[in-house]
Design an enzyme around this catalytic site. Structure first.
Site, PDB file in Angstrom:
ATOM      1  CE1 TYR A 288       0.298   1.832   4.281  1.00  0.00           C
ATOM      2  CE2 TYR A 288       0.839  -0.492   4.493  1.00  0.00           C
ATOM      3  CZ  TYR A 288       0.860   0.791   5.001  1.00  0.00           C
ATOM      4  OH  TYR A 288       1.451   1.052   6.213  1.00  0.00           O
ATOM      5  CB  CYS A 289       1.441   4.026  -1.722  1.00  0.00           C
ATOM      6  SG  CYS A 289       0.214   4.172  -3.045  1.00  0.00           S
ATOM      7  CB  ALA A 290      -0.587   8.292  -0.184  1.00  0.00           C
TER       8      ALA A 290
END
Length: 129
Positions: A88-90
């Site tokens: 995941y990221c932002a």
């Protein structure tokens, strides 16, 4: 000349339809992502954001592997290719790139958090600090 072009096109088509080129990460909603991560005692949960973003809040049990860092591929290579990897990221752009890198490295199961940590927070799921 036409036979040579046809042969080249056929080989290219065959190459592009092999599993390595067709494989994609499974982009899954926060609730499903949470269920899958929590079903594993020691999940390979990767946050590909910056250290500052990570310090502001991250998923419990995640490890920071910043996309674009000098040791990015080295850290990914240390993971078990036969176990699921959760990324995941932002909001989803960087995790999509990281997921493609993982697949190209031979990882079999890659899950990408749809909408990133912003969607996770929006779904009122817990964040660690």
């Amino acid at each position: 000349m036409n036979k040579l072009l046809s042969l080249g096109f056929g080989l290219l088509l065959l190459l592009l339809t092999t599993p390595a080129f067709c494989q994609q990460a499974q982009v899954i909603a926060p609730a499903v992502f949470s269920q899958k991560v929590n079903a594993i005692a020691k999940p390979q949960l990767i946050d590909v954001r910056t250290p500052g973003e990570y310090a502001g809040g991250h998923l419990a049990k995640s490890q920071l592997v910043t996309l674009g860092s000098s040791d990015f591929q080295q850290k990914l290579a240390a993971l078990d290719k036969n176990q699921p990897v959760f990324v995941y990221c932002a909001v989803g752009g960087r995790s999509r790139n990281a997921s493609q890198t993982l697949l190209s490295m031979g990882f079999k199961q890659v899950y990408d958090l749809q909408g990133g940590i912003h969607a996770w927070v929006g779904a009122r799921l817990p964040v660690a600090k």
